[in-house]
Design a protein around this motif. Structure first.
Motif, PDB file in Angstrom:
ATOM      1  N   ALA A  24       0.833  -1.204   0.000  1.00 47.70           N
ATOM      2  CA  ALA A  24       0.000   0.000   0.000  1.00 47.70           C
ATOM      3  C   ALA A  24       0.871   1.259   0.000  1.00 47.70           C
ATOM      4  CB  ALA A  24      -0.937  -0.009   1.207  1.00 47.70           C
ATOM      5  N   TRP A  25       1.937   1.240   0.803  1.00 48.34           N
ATOM      6  CA  TRP A  25       2.858   2.376   0.836  1.00 48.34           C
ATOM      7  C   TRP A  25       3.580   2.541  -0.492  1.00 48.34           C
ATOM      8  CZ3 TRP A  25       3.093   6.344   3.969  1.00 48.34           C
ATOM      9  CH2 TRP A  25       2.575   6.235   5.264  1.00 48.34           C
ATOM     10  N   ALA A  26       3.944   1.434  -1.117  1.00 50.52           N
ATOM     11  CA  ALA A  26       4.617   1.507  -2.416  1.00 50.52           C
ATOM     12  C   ALA A  26       3.698   2.120  -3.460  1.00 50.52           C
ATOM     13  CB  ALA A  26       5.062   0.109  -2.857  1.00 50.52           C
ATOM     14  N   ARG A  27       2.448   1.706  -3.463  1.00 51.59           N
ATOM     15  CA  ARG A  27       1.481   2.264  -4.415  1.00 51.59           C
ATOM     16  C   ARG A  27       1.274   3.753  -4.167  1.00 51.59           C
ATOM     17  NH1 ARG A  27      -2.743  -2.768  -3.741  1.00 51.59           N
ATOM     18  NH2 ARG A  27      -1.994  -4.048  -5.484  1.00 51.59           N
ATOM     19  N   ALA A  28       1.178   4.133  -2.894  1.00 49.19           N
ATOM     20  CA  ALA A  28       0.997   5.549  -2.564  1.00 49.19           C
ATOM     21  C   ALA A  28       2.211   6.362  -3.006  1.00 49.19           C
ATOM     22  CB  ALA A  28       0.758   5.710  -1.064  1.00 49.19           C
ATOM     23  N   ALA A  29       3.402   5.823  -2.779  1.00 53.40           N
ATOM     24  CA  ALA A  29       4.631   6.518  -3.178  1.00 53.40           C
ATOM     25  C   ALA A  29       4.699   6.677  -4.691  1.00 53.40           C
ATOM     26  CB  ALA A  29       5.851   5.756  -2.670  1.00 53.40           C
ATOM     27  N   ILE A  34       4.359   9.972  -9.454  1.00 60.38           N
ATOM     28  CA  ILE A  34       3.797  10.252 -10.784  1.00 60.38           C
ATOM     29  C   ILE A  34       3.207  11.658 -10.826  1.00 60.38           C
ATOM     30  CG2 ILE A  34       1.903   9.660 -12.354  1.00 60.38           C
ATOM     31  CD1 ILE A  34       2.431   6.718 -11.681  1.00 60.38           C
ATOM     32  N   ALA A  35       2.375  11.987  -9.844  1.00 60.90           N
ATOM     33  CA  ALA A  35       1.722  13.300  -9.825  1.00 60.90           C
ATOM     34  C   ALA A  35       2.734  14.433  -9.757  1.00 60.90           C
ATOM     35  CB  ALA A  35       0.757  13.379  -8.636  1.00 60.90           C
ATOM     36  N   SER A  36       3.709  14.310  -8.864  1.00 62.64           N
ATOM     37  CA  SER A  36       4.692  15.382  -8.711  1.00 62.64           C
ATOM     38  C   SER A  36       5.622  15.473  -9.916  1.00 62.64           C
ATOM     39  CB  SER A  36       5.493  15.195  -7.416  1.00 62.64           C
ATOM     40  OG  SER A  36       6.023  13.894  -7.317  1.00 62.64           O
ATOM     41  N   ILE A  69      10.171  18.358  -3.316  1.00 67.62           N
ATOM     42  CA  ILE A  69       9.970  17.799  -1.974  1.00 67.62           C
ATOM     43  C   ILE A  69       9.107  16.533  -2.016  1.00 67.62           C
ATOM     44  CG2 ILE A  69       9.067  18.255   0.347  1.00 67.62           C
ATOM     45  CD1 ILE A  69       9.819  21.228  -0.144  1.00 67.62           C
ATOM     46  N   PRO A  70       7.912  16.560  -2.647  1.00 70.24           N
ATOM     47  CA  PRO A  70       7.165  15.296  -2.745  1.00 70.24           C
ATOM     48  C   PRO A  70       7.873  14.244  -3.602  1.00 70.24           C
ATOM     49  CG  PRO A  70       6.078  17.044  -3.998  1.00 70.24           C
ATOM     50  CD  PRO A  70       7.122  17.697  -3.158  1.00 70.24           C
ATOM     51  N   ALA A  72      11.066  13.747  -3.563  1.00 72.26           N
ATOM     52  CA  ALA A  72      12.008  13.146  -2.617  1.00 72.26           C
ATOM     53  C   ALA A  72      11.300  12.211  -1.639  1.00 72.26           C
ATOM     54  CB  ALA A  72      12.746  14.247  -1.852  1.00 72.26           C
ATOM     55  N   LEU A  73      10.170  12.647  -1.110  1.00 68.97           N
ATOM     56  CA  LEU A  73       9.423  11.810  -0.171  1.00 68.97           C
ATOM     57  C   LEU A  73       8.959  10.512  -0.830  1.00 68.97           C
ATOM     58  CD1 LEU A  73       7.286  14.534   1.661  1.00 68.97           C
ATOM     59  CD2 LEU A  73       9.366  13.394   2.477  1.00 68.97           C
ATOM     60  N   ALA A  74       8.538  10.617  -2.081  1.00 70.75           N
ATOM     61  CA  ALA A  74       8.118   9.419  -2.813  1.00 70.75           C
ATOM     62  C   ALA A  74       9.295   8.474  -3.000  1.00 70.75           C
ATOM     63  CB  ALA A  74       7.522   9.813  -4.166  1.00 70.75           C
ATOM     64  N   GLY A  75      10.465   9.031  -3.321  1.00 70.34           N
ATOM     65  CA  GLY A  75      11.646   8.204  -3.515  1.00 70.34           C
ATOM     66  C   GLY A  75      12.084   7.493  -2.251  1.00 70.34           C
ATOM     67  N   ILE A  76      11.995   8.176  -1.119  1.00 71.82           N
ATOM     68  CA  ILE A  76      12.336   7.556   0.159  1.00 71.82           C
ATOM     69  C   ILE A  76      11.380   6.420   0.485  1.00 71.82           C
ATOM     70  CG2 ILE A  76      12.378   7.930   2.665  1.00 71.82           C
ATOM     71  CD1 ILE A  76      13.360  10.792   2.082  1.00 71.82           C
ATOM     72  N   THR A  77      10.099   6.702   0.373  1.00 66.23           N
ATOM     73  CA  THR A  77       9.074   5.727   0.757  1.00 66.23           C
ATOM     74  C   THR A  77       9.077   4.512  -0.155  1.00 66.23           C
ATOM     75  OG1 THR A  77       7.696   7.555   1.566  1.00 66.23           O
ATOM     76  CG2 THR A  77       6.605   5.429   1.202  1.00 66.23           C
ATOM     77  N   LEU A  78       9.272   4.731  -1.449  1.00 70.15           N
ATOM     78  CA  LEU A  78       9.194   3.629  -2.408  1.00 70.15           C
ATOM     79  C   LEU A  78      10.289   2.597  -2.174  1.00 70.15           C
ATOM     80  CD1 LEU A  78       7.903   2.316  -4.831  1.00 70.15           C
ATOM     81  CD2 LEU A  78       9.251   3.813  -6.311  1.00 70.15           C
ATOM     82  N   LEU A  79      11.529   3.043  -2.038  1.00 74.61           N
ATOM     83  CA  LEU A  79      12.604   2.078  -1.822  1.00 74.61           C
ATOM     84  C   LEU A  79      12.422   1.322  -0.509  1.00 74.61           C
ATOM     85  CD1 LEU A  79      14.078   3.094  -4.332  1.00 74.61           C
ATOM     86  CD2 LEU A  79      16.186   3.114  -2.992  1.00 74.61           C
TER      87      LEU A  79
END
Length: 201
Positions: A24-29, A34-36, A69-70, A72-79
Motif C-alpha cells: 500500500a505504501w509503495a502504491r501511494a509513493a 507520478i503526480a509530482s 519535496i514530494p 524526494a518523499l516518494a523516492g524515500i518511501t518507495l525504496l
C-alpha cells in the motif's frame, strides 16, 4: 501440543499484514511520484523559471523547486516499501541502498524547503550535486541487492538508477521527468501483479 500450530499461523499472518502494508505504501509513493513528476515536467516545459540561481523572480520558481519535496518523499518511501516486500532478500546491499537514498533525499528535501521559504535558491556548497549523486548510488546499491530476488525484472533494476536521476534532480530538460512517470507506471503494474501473490501467501 497445540501451542506451536497456533503460533506459526499468527506469525505468518503478521508477515503478510506487513507486506500488504508495504504494498500500500509503495502504491501511494508511486502515485505521489507520478503526480509530482508530471507537475515538474509541466512547469519545466510550459513556464518561465529563473536561471542561474539567486532570488526567485517568477511564481513558477516556487513550483519548480517545491515539487522536488514530494518527489524526494516518494523516492524515500518507495525504496523502503519495496525493501520490505522483498523480505530482506536484497540483503546488505538493499539495506545500504535504502539508507544512502534516504539520507541523500532528506538533505535535498531540506535544501529545497529552505529555498521555497526564503525565495532564494539555496546553494550549500556542493551539497546539491553530491546529494543527487548519492541518490543514484543509493538506487544502484538497492538494484544490485535486488538483482537475484525476483520481485522485479532485471531490466527494470538496471534502468531504475538512471531513469531516477535524470528524471528528478539531475533533469536537464523539462520533459525528462516523464521518463520517470512511465517507469513508475510499469513499476506499479508489476508490483501489483507480483507482490499481490506474496501478500496472499
Amino acid at each position: 501440543m497445540n501451542a506451536l500450530p497456533t503460533a506459526a499461523p499468527g506469525r505468518v499472518t503478521g508477515n503478510v499484514a506487513t507486506r500488504r502494508s508495504a504494498l500500500a505504501w509503495a502504491r501511494a509513493a508511486i502515485g505521489l511520484g507520478i503526480a509530482s513528476s508530471i507537475v515538474y515536467a509541466a512547469v519545466g516545459v510550459f513556464t518561465t523559471t529563473t536561471s542561474g540561481g539567486g532570488a526567485f523572480q517568477h511564481t513558477a520558481d516556487y513550483w519548480y523547486t517545491g515539487v522536488g519535496i514530494p518527489i524526494a518523499l516518494a523516492g524515500i518511501t518507495l525504496l523502503a516499501a519495496v525493501h520490505v516486500l522483498q523480505r530482506g532478500r536484497d540483503r546488505r546491499l538493499g539495506v545500504a541502498g535504502v539508507v544512502v537514498n534516504t539520507l541523500a533525499l532528506a538533505v535535498l528535501a531540506v535544501q529545497l524547503l529552505a529555498s521555497v521559504v526564503t525565495g532564494v535558491e539555496q546553494q550549500w556548497g556542493p551539497s546539491y550535486v553530491l546529494a543527487t549523486a548519492a541518490t543514484f548510488v543509493g538506487h544502484a546499491l538497492f538494484s544490485a541487492g535486488s538483482w537475484k530476488v525476483g520481485l522485479l525484472p532485471k531490466w527494470m533494476l538496471g534502468v531504475w538508477p538512471v531513469v531516477w536521476v535524470i528524471g528528478t534532480f539531475a533533469a536537464i530538460a523539462g520533459a525528462l521527468p516523464l521518463l520517470l512517470v512511465a517507469f513508475y507506471i510499469v513499476l506499479a503494474i508489476l508490483l501489483t501483479r507480483r507482490a499481490d501473490v506474496e501478500t496472499t501467501a
